[in-house]
Enzyme design. Structure first.
Site, PDB file in Angstrom:
ATOM      1  N   ASP A 161      41.274-154.205  41.348  1.00  0.00           N
ATOM      2  CA  ASP A 161      42.597-154.809  41.381  1.00  0.00           C
ATOM      3  C   ASP A 161      42.517-156.021  42.304  1.00  0.00           C
ATOM      4  O   ASP A 161      41.933-155.943  43.382  1.00  0.00           O
ATOM      5  CB  ASP A 161      43.622-153.804  41.910  1.00  0.00           C
ATOM      6  CG  ASP A 161      44.997-154.412  42.056  1.00  0.00           C
ATOM      7  OD1 ASP A 161      45.481-154.997  41.082  1.00  0.00           O
ATOM      8  OD2 ASP A 161      45.562-154.316  43.153  1.00  0.00           O
ATOM      9  N   THR A 204      44.919-157.946  43.982  1.00  0.00           N
ATOM     10  CA  THR A 204      45.705-157.913  45.208  1.00  0.00           C
ATOM     11  C   THR A 204      45.309-156.713  46.060  1.00  0.00           C
ATOM     12  O   THR A 204      45.322-155.579  45.595  1.00  0.00           O
ATOM     13  CB  THR A 204      47.213-157.851  44.883  1.00  0.00           C
ATOM     14  OG1 THR A 204      47.538-158.943  44.027  1.00  0.00           O
ATOM     15  CG2 THR A 204      48.038-157.947  46.150  1.00  0.00           C
ATOM     16  N   ASP A 223      45.305-150.360  45.481  1.00  0.00           N
ATOM     17  CA  ASP A 223      46.102-149.989  46.646  1.00  0.00           C
ATOM     18  C   ASP A 223      47.580-149.796  46.334  1.00  0.00           C
ATOM     19  O   ASP A 223      48.334-149.329  47.173  1.00  0.00           O
ATOM     20  CB  ASP A 223      45.964-151.048  47.750  1.00  0.00           C
ATOM     21  CG  ASP A 223      46.560-152.393  47.348  1.00  0.00           C
ATOM     22  OD1 ASP A 223      46.794-152.602  46.140  1.00  0.00           O
ATOM     23  OD2 ASP A 223      46.775-153.233  48.238  1.00  0.00           O
TER      24      ASP A 223
END
Length: 816
Positions: free
Chosen positions: A324, A326, A574
């Site tokens: 991912d 970000t 996250d």
């Protein structure tokens, strides 16, 4: 329908907050939540969330698992027999087993201590309302009737009933399988194991601890375990086969030795024990546990929490890492670098000052701002005071990964009402809109762009964006992780493909990946253009390195598509939009500062929040699995030659060529000590399926060659002096040691200085056993003359050449 939000109220933070500080306010009659006395009363009644901490087996379970094994039982019986018939020298194998078992227990207890301490660091700290304040407490401290607060990314810890909600959306897919999030209103039920994807809220705990059935399911599903791994399944299969082979062989050996040594039953019993004990690969299970445990300890020192032990094995098999963007390639924070007003200068256009103030009001209405909104707050304030301009929030809808925008319905200074939306330009604007060209231009530079627009439609209309008037582009710069480029290069060098899967615009994601040197970053794909047909979808997943505008469900589907193509997939993330993909991936890796939901479903948590830790994690997995496979060959070669020797002795009616003390010294110098060092050595080769088949490729021919060569030397020595059994045993011991040392030399490849030193040290130690009289007397080793010893050496050299031929042949077959 969302609940009224009041940006003028104070926002909650960590620790205790004053009464009324929570953005949702406090319900009448329950203003302060439970009192301290009420909490104490419930604790005394056992109405507390006493679910065991998820991390490891108890100390009692560890001791039981290491002591009470089938092979320890066999060895224990043999040791007891030797204690009866003596002498104690022949019982050394029992002391070695005790020492090995103790090492296994100590190492796993060390691993448990590491896991428990790291689990405590990474444990969720829910917020509850007590005595008029908002407090952060441990999960185990929640009691019945506690008021638990929820925000984006929070995991629902216990079952309960919603009492307050402001756009609260709960994802229950991990429990129900339903992919869509559920909008919750006061009075609705929430279940432990679900998580918040949008909005804020509060609920009253109605079932805690083991009373919550969903919590029990989650606990059992995520408990630390040593099972369900190809490695351990393969070892167990081998051990089961050996058990079936061992019983009839041992019976035949007992009968033959009693018949051969009928006049000295004690000698017969000793040689029978010497034949049975080396058939048992007892150290293989031990070293597997030790290698896993030390891997956990090493990763723990790097602030990496391994929540499921087979994750170490899975890491060794990973060939694709889905990232991912970000929070993984970029740091969590962002900065507003530009505000481009789209209608500036047009008649009746809304000016920059009004737009900036509206952005501040929107930010203040968000109870749990994400990184983008925090950047807006830093640039334009949080709008908590209206500055006399008359702005007032009527409704607020927090950001959702599914819809890609957030919004507020405002009462504007002029007295009218309008909805202001902030989100992805390519979602809020129709295809072909002129502003999208500017968005693409900015995205190609690696910048993140949000569109601010205004519409007369209320937030609860079927499509609030339908009548949107675009007002401005909010341009943000993401902070790249300094270690991201080096980490991607590591994966490329290790033949592990990296794929970036993000909810941001594809061109922007491609620009970030391009800055970091990811191969294929120059051809990003918008996930909205992915084909629906499964084979075409899987082909696109295989071919493409960068995906943008990926929904949470599509992340999950991309992981599944890669798995369908035979890939072992690790997924990092996250945020709550990563949870489904993390759960389905072979290995889920969550960042330490990520949401509670991501950390709950991941097998590995990087507590230091460092992407650069991943190479160490992958390397540790490869080291553990590669080395266990390496040393397994040593143990199984011993098992094969022991069974073959026993069969040859039975068929030829000969005394078994060894006493237990000889088997002990052979096993210690050619297997036990070398295997311990080899099991902890560096190893970067990616693990592959077929563990049992590859191990047996060396074990079967190696064991046959070793057994046949040893019995040949033994038989020739007996023909020369049949009455001197000690001399014949010494020749057999010398021959078997040299052949076994050759097997060790094959297993230890490729050579470096310490491996050569290890082989040389083992050879030197055996030479000392033969040459130092007190030691040779202790082990009853006495070489007589020169003919038989040198004949044994010659046979060992021939067997060594055969081992080389067999090994090279099997290696070529293994890589076809």
């Amino acid at each position: 329908m969302t609940q009224p939000a009041h940006p003028s109220e104070e926002q909650p933070g960590d620790g205790d907050l004053p009464d009324g500080a929570h953005p949702l306010g406090l319900l009448p009659g329950r203003r302060g939540g439970l009192t301290g006395a009420e909490v104490a009363e419930r604790v005394s009644r056992g109405e507390v969330n006493d679910v065991p901490v998820r991390s490891s087996r108890s100390a009692k379970e560890i001791v039981r698992a290491n002591v009470f094994t089938r092979f320890n039982a066999i060895i224990g019986v043999m040791f007891g027999i030797i204690l009866i018939v003596g002498p104690i020298q022949d019982g050394l194998f029992g002391l070695v087993i005790v020492a090995n078992t103790a090492i296994g227990i100590v190492q796993e207890l060390r691993a448990k201590k590491t896991l428990d301490s790291l689990a405590l660091i990474g444990e969720a700290r829910p917020q509850v309302r007590r005595d008029g304040t908002v407090q952060q407490i441990a999960v185990a401290e929640i009691v019945l009737d506690d008021t638990v607060l929820l925000g984006i990314g929070d995991k629902v810890i216990v079952d309960g009933e919603v009492t307050e909600a402001d756009g609260l959306e709960i994802d229950e897919s991990l429990l129900t399988g339903e992919p869509d999030s559920v909008l919750k209103q006061p009075g609705d039920q929430v279940m432990s194991g679900s998580f918040v994807v949008a909005g804020v809220g509060a609920f009253t705990a109605t079932r805690v601890g083991r009373e919550a059935y969903a919590a029990q399911l989650a606990e059992e599903a995520s408990r630390f375990t040593l099972v369900r791994s190809e490695l351990r399944s393969g070892i167990n299969s081998i051990l089961r086969f050996i058990t079936y082979l061992l019983i009839p062989t041992a019976i035949g050996l007992i009968i033959s030795q009693l018949a051969v040594e009928g006049r000295d039953w004690r000698e017969a019993v000793r040689r029978m024990v010497a034949g049975i004990v080396p058939m048992v690969p007892e150290g293989l299970v031990l070293l597997t546990s030790v290698a896993f445990a030390i891997g956990v300890i090493r990763l723990g020192r790097r602030q990496c929490l391994v929540q499921e032990l087979p994750a170490i094995e899975g890491l060794a098999r990973v060939d694709t890492v889905c990232l991912d963007k970000t929070g993984t390639l970029t740091e969590g924070g962002m900065d507003v670098v530009d505000l481009r007003v789209l209608s500036d200068g047009e008649p009746g256009a809304i000016g920059p000052d009004t737009i900036e103030h509206a952005l501040g009001v929107m930010a203040g209405a968000d109870a749990r701002p994400n990184p983008s909104m925090r950047a807006v707050i830093a640039a334009y304030g949080d709008g908590r005071t209206d500055g006399g301009n008359g702005w007032r929030v009527i409704e607020a809808m927090p950001f959702s990964s599914a819809r890609k925008w957030s919004g507020v319905q405002l009462l504007e200074p002029q007295g009218g009402e309008a909805s202001w939306l902030l989100g992805a330009p390519d979602v809020l604007l129709p295809s072909g809109h002129p502003a999208l060209a500017e968005v693409d231009e900015l995205g190609a530079k690696g910048l993140r762009v949000l569109l601010l627009g205004r519409t007369p439609d209320p937030l609860d209309s079927p499509d609030p964006a339908a009548g949107l008037t675009p007002l401005a582009l909010v341009v943000l710069r993401q902070r790249l992780r300094g270690d991201a480029a080096a980490t991607l290069r590591y994966f490329e060098g290790q033949q592990v493909r990296a794929k970036v899967i993000s909810g941001d615009a594809a061109v922007a994601v491609g620009a970030v990946a391009g800055h970091l040197g990811l191969p294929g970053a120059d051809h990003p794909m918008d996930a909205r253009t992915l084909p629906a047909e499964p084979d075409a979808f899987a082909e696109a997943a295989e071919r493409t390195s960068v995906f943008g505008r990926v929904t949470p469900q599509q992340k999950r589907e991309l992981v599944g598509a890669l798995q369908s193509r035979g890939h072992t997939v690790a997924m990092t993330g996250d945020g709550v939009n990563d949870v489904l993909a993390l759960k389905d991936a072979d290995i889920g890796v969550a960042m330490g500062t990520g949401s509670d939901a991501t950390k709950a479903v991941a097998q590995i948590v990087l507590l230091n929040d460092s992407f650069a830790t991943l190479p160490s994690v992958v390397a540790e997995g490869r080291r553990v699995i590669g080395n266990i496979e390496r040393v397994a060959g040593l143990f199984l070669v011993k098992t094969v030659y022991s069974v073959l020797l026993a069969l040859l002795v039975i068929f030829t009616h000969s005394p078994y060529p060894f006493l237990p003390r000889h088997s002990t010294v052979l096993s210690t110098l050619t297997i036990g000590v070398p295997a311990f060092f080899l099991a902890l050595a560096p190893n970067n080769e990616r693990a592959r399926p077929g563990f049992v088949k590859r191990v047996l490729r060396l074990a079967i021919p190696g064991g046959i060659i070793a057994g046949a060569g040893t019995f040949t030397a033994y038989a020739l020595a007996r023909a020369n002096h049949a009455t001197d059994l000690e001399a014949d045993t010494s020749v057999a011991t010398l021959t078997l040691f040299l052949i076994a040392l050759w097997v060790l030399a094959i297993v230890a490849r490729p050579y470096n200085w310490w491996r050569l030193l290890l082989i040389g040290t083992m050879g030197g130690a055996f030479a000392l056993v033969l040459l130092i009289p007190p030691v040779s007397d202790f082990f009853q080793l006495r070489l007589v003359g020169t003919r038989d010893p040198w004949l044994g050496v010659a046979i060992a050299l021939i067997c060594g050449a055969l081992l080389e031929i067999a090994w090279r042949f099997m290696k070529r077959r293994g890589y076809e």
